[in-house]
Design a protein around this motif. Structure first.
Motif, PDB file in Angstrom:
ATOM      1  N   ARG A 151      40.015  36.958  34.503  1.00  0.00           N
ATOM      2  CA  ARG A 151      40.904  35.741  35.584  1.00  0.00           C
ATOM      3  C   ARG A 151      42.088  36.458  35.700  1.00  0.00           C
ATOM      4  O   ARG A 151      42.328  35.851  36.528  1.00  0.00           O
ATOM      5  CB  ARG A 151      41.367  35.079  34.606  1.00  0.00           C
ATOM      6  CG  ARG A 151      42.029  34.058  33.520  1.00  0.00           C
ATOM      7  CD  ARG A 151      41.985  32.896  33.075  1.00  0.00           C
ATOM      8  NE  ARG A 151      42.663  31.715  34.290  1.00  0.00           N
ATOM      9  CZ  ARG A 151      42.989  30.763  34.437  1.00  0.00           C
ATOM     10  NH1 ARG A 151      42.124  29.806  32.738  1.00  0.00           N
ATOM     11  NH2 ARG A 151      43.802  29.962  35.387  1.00  0.00           N
ATOM     12  N   ASP A 161      35.233  40.531  33.695  1.00  0.00           N
ATOM     13  CA  ASP A 161      36.386  39.046  34.237  1.00  0.00           C
ATOM     14  C   ASP A 161      36.930  38.705  33.699  1.00  0.00           C
ATOM     15  O   ASP A 161      37.227  37.484  33.433  1.00  0.00           O
ATOM     16  CB  ASP A 161      34.817  38.681  32.665  1.00  0.00           C
ATOM     17  CG  ASP A 161      34.437  39.201  32.152  1.00  0.00           C
ATOM     18  OD1 ASP A 161      35.183  40.518  31.631  1.00  0.00           O
ATOM     19  OD2 ASP A 161      33.781  39.291  30.955  1.00  0.00           O
ATOM     20  N   GLN A 169      30.492  37.560  43.405  1.00  0.00           N
ATOM     21  CA  GLN A 169      29.342  37.383  41.655  1.00  0.00           C
ATOM     22  C   GLN A 169      29.690  38.783  41.476  1.00  0.00           C
ATOM     23  O   GLN A 169      29.433  39.388  40.329  1.00  0.00           O
ATOM     24  CB  GLN A 169      27.859  37.358  42.511  1.00  0.00           C
ATOM     25  CG  GLN A 169      28.087  35.743  42.290  1.00  0.00           C
ATOM     26  CD  GLN A 169      28.665  34.527  41.517  1.00  0.00           C
ATOM     27  OE1 GLN A 169      29.200  34.294  39.768  1.00  0.00           O
ATOM     28  NE2 GLN A 169      28.927  33.972  42.215  1.00  0.00           N
TER      29      GLN A 169
END
Length: 308
Positions: A188, A186, A282
């Motif tokens: 970035r 997760d 996702q």
């Protein structure tokens, strides 16, 4: 899917890095008595001026053709070795990488022999009046007809000496870097971190084995023009040091290091994006290891390769 992504990523790395590899080889094997190039940038300029930009891509067919086999061997051997070792530690990463590098040398050596011969063909000529080799396969076929299996495997020992620790250092460096800078799904900045880790690991790998690469290139280029200068590895080292000093082992190093980072960047970006979109945006890659390409599909894809 990792294998497919690795192959496509490796191809991207070759396209980005091959011009630098051509410059590296030209600098490594040029005569000290009558040097054609004063340095890396002069070599780039001379090749483009005398042979057009296509001159920088001479011999690209060989690494492109060898990518599938090299990726299959390295991914398979490295993955199976890690499963056998059971524990994901930096030292086991080194051992698994070294095992993969050693085994893929069988494919890497003739591939780089053809690449080197093609890169040296028509040096300084915009349009070569007489091409000895039509392409990489023709090059290997002619060498085999003239010298047999021994000729096709010229430089095998130096390739093995280079690839075994080279791949080990690559996987070790990559593992240490990804653990140090963090690589969470997760995050970035996960992709930039992977690019940085791969690029720096490639540089570390090349620095660890570069002197061996110089000798390998000289042995594989020996005989071009019908003149054999070296009787073996030790003789090549002796003659090179006697005539050019120990700095001979840094010939072409600037070009190699300039090549190492963008090649790894191109490979990592391609592999990562393919894995992300193939599994769904996702989901993304599950962990750092899922997108870990291997070294010398790059240089040498990269790295290494080629392969570093």
């Amino acid at each position: 899917m990792d294998f497919v992504a690795g192959c496509i990523g490796g191809a991207a790395g070759v396209l980005v890095g091959h011009p630098f590899d051509t410059v590296k080889v030209r600098l490594q094997v040029q005569s000290i008595d009558k040097p054609l190039y004063r340095g890396t940038f002069h070599c780039f300029q001379s090749i483009i001026r005398q042979e057009t930009a296509f001159g920088l891509y001479k011999g690209i067919g060989s690494p492109m053709m060898g990518l599938t086999f090299i990726n299959a061997i390295v991914f398979g051997v490295q993955g199976n070795t890690m499963r056998m070792l059971a524990h994901d530690t930096p030292m086991n990463q080194f051992l698994a990488g070294a095992a993969a590098g050693a085994i893929q040398s069988v494919i890497c050596c003739p591939m780089e022999l053809a690449k080197t011969r093609m890169q040296l063909q028509g040096t300084g000529e915009k349009k070569s009046s007489r091409k000895l080799y039509k392409n990489s396969l023709d090059c290997l076929a002619r060498i085999y007809n003239r010298e047999g299996l021994r000729g096709v495997n010229r430089g095998m020992v130096t390739t093995f000496i280079r690839e075994t620790p080279g791949f080990g250092v690559y996987f070790l460096s990559y593992d240490v870097l990804t653990r140090s800078i963090g690589c969470e799904p997760d995050d970035r900045y996960m992709i930039p971190k992977l690019l940085f880790a791969g690029g720096m690991a490639g540089i570390a790998s090349w620095l660890s084995t570069y002197p061996v690469d110089v000798i390998k290139s000289r042995l594989q280029a020996d005989g071009v023009g019908g003149v054999n200068q070296y009787s073996g590895i030790a003789d090549c080292v002796r003659q090179s040091v006697r005539r050019e000093g120990y700095m001979v082992f840094t010939r072409g190093l600037t070009s190699t290091l300039l090549r190492a980072f963008p090649v790894n960047a191109a490979t990592f970006a391609t592999v990562t994006l393919i894995l992300i979109y193939s599994r769904g945006v996702q989901e993304g890659p599950k962990d750092c290891e899922a997108v870990q390409p291997n070294h010398h599909a790059q240089i040498q894809q990269q790295a290494q390769p080629s392969s570093l």
